[in-house]
Write a protein that holds these residues in place. Sequence first.
Motif, PDB file in Angstrom:
ATOM      1  N   TYR A 102       0.836  -1.416  -0.129  1.00 34.45           N
ATOM      2  CA  TYR A 102      -0.073   0.049   0.174  1.00 34.45           C
ATOM      3  C   TYR A 102       0.690   1.433  -0.066  1.00 34.45           C
ATOM      4  CZ  TYR A 102      -3.561   3.384   1.552  1.00 34.45           C
ATOM      5  OH  TYR A 102      -4.436   4.458   1.555  1.00 34.45           O
ATOM      6  N   ARG A 106       0.573   4.775  -2.744  1.00 35.63           N
ATOM      7  CA  ARG A 106      -0.134   5.773  -2.091  1.00 35.63           C
ATOM      8  C   ARG A 106       0.283   7.148  -2.956  1.00 35.63           C
ATOM      9  NH1 ARG A 106      -0.226   7.156   4.353  1.00 35.63           N
ATOM     10  NH2 ARG A 106      -0.552   9.093   3.462  1.00 35.63           N
ATOM     11  N   GLU A 110      -2.334  10.083  -3.889  1.00 35.83           N
ATOM     12  CA  GLU A 110      -2.301  11.441  -3.471  1.00 35.83           C
ATOM     13  C   GLU A 110      -2.343  12.376  -4.817  1.00 35.83           C
ATOM     14  OE1 GLU A 110       1.080  11.267  -1.100  1.00 35.83           O
ATOM     15  OE2 GLU A 110      -0.051  10.251   0.781  1.00 35.83           O
ATOM     16  N   PRO A 211       3.849   6.929   5.109  1.00 38.62           N
ATOM     17  CA  PRO A 211       4.082   7.347   3.920  1.00 38.62           C
ATOM     18  C   PRO A 211       5.646   7.136   3.812  1.00 38.62           C
ATOM     19  CG  PRO A 211       3.803   9.435   5.011  1.00 38.62           C
ATOM     20  CD  PRO A 211       3.289   8.339   5.737  1.00 38.62           C
TER      21      PRO A 211
END
Length: 409
Positions: A102, A106, A110, A211
């Motif tokens: 994941y 991301r 975003e 992140p």
Amino acid sequence: MPAAHHPARTLTPVLARRLAVTAQRLAGPRPPADPGGIHALICALGCLQLDPISVVARSHLLVLFSRLGAYDTAHLDHLLWQERQLFEYWAHCASIVPTADYPLHRPMMERYGAAGSDFHRRLRAWVAANEGLRRHILDRLERDGPLPSKRFEGAPAEGWLSTGWTNGRTVNRMLDYLWLKGEIMVAGRAGGQKLWDLAHRCLPPDTPAEPLPPRELVRQAAQRSLRALGIARPQHIQQHFLRGRYPGLAGALAELAAEGRIVPVAIAGDGRPWPGPWYVHADDLPRLDQLADGAWEPRTTLLSPFDNLLCDRRRTEQLFDFRFRIEIYTPRTQRQYGYYVLPLLHGDRLVGRIDPCYDRRRRCLTINGVYWEPGEPAAPATARALAGAVEELATFLGARAIEYARGAV
């Protein structure tokens, strides 16, 4: 570890192909066909491309079949919809990807829609004009999800205009936008239809949330791509896994090579070097050494036209001397081979292809044509290997009969 610890070496094309095929889990012992084995296989590949065409079977199911043999597809559904160890997102195309990855996906979530292209400017304007539809979808999912797309039809919206297949598919265009933004996910399927829900309800609690710094993300993704490929040039890494999403790749590869994480190698055939540079991951050097020492366990299997081994057409031509084009959208009279052609991998070579279709009502697998590559005559051993691969495919499909059309062989 400095790169000097790994002396430069030159590989033959045969050894390079064997490393690529082994990295793709298409040689050597087959992975176990249980949920754990399937999950480990998808993690090694990085993604399974999704495609709706099911002339034989859905592509992602065929990719697993080529590596596992016959297996229970319910195991994949369990990993997707119960265990949530996998989810659907965009890798090099719409794909099934590991939930553990994941953080690698991301950044696309975003940044989706923020680019300066004409398409993204038009998309942002359309989304702004359809804020009511966006809120309607999210509110309905919050209250009643998971839901199929038809449950959102009739909501006020400004139509999506396109010269392609998405023209007028306003609800679906908004669902795709919210999916690519990571706000919603596919929560299941019913009768082949996607069931949508809010992303936070689809992801398991232990999904990595932190992140990654941009540079570290590229370093990790590049290594994942290289390990799935086995051996690759920078442009091959760029085209694989997170296709086109490796900003600063050249610098990241230079860093990884200096650290000894990846190793430059050369390929030469008939005394002539191939254009490079080529890289192998340091963790795969033992596998390369074993292959060089003759520890090669080949298999013969049929591949999906969207198989991970084939998805970079230029690399396939360079490494395997095999030109492959999908003719689904080619008029019938102009097709060279057929509508949904499966290449035949025989050891480290792509030696031919078949044009099959599966009649689910009759449970019959029909082979409309068999096409051998130039210089690959249908020797008895190769023909037997093809027949065995077709029989294995029939077993996986649940076919009761195999028919070869007149003139197919």
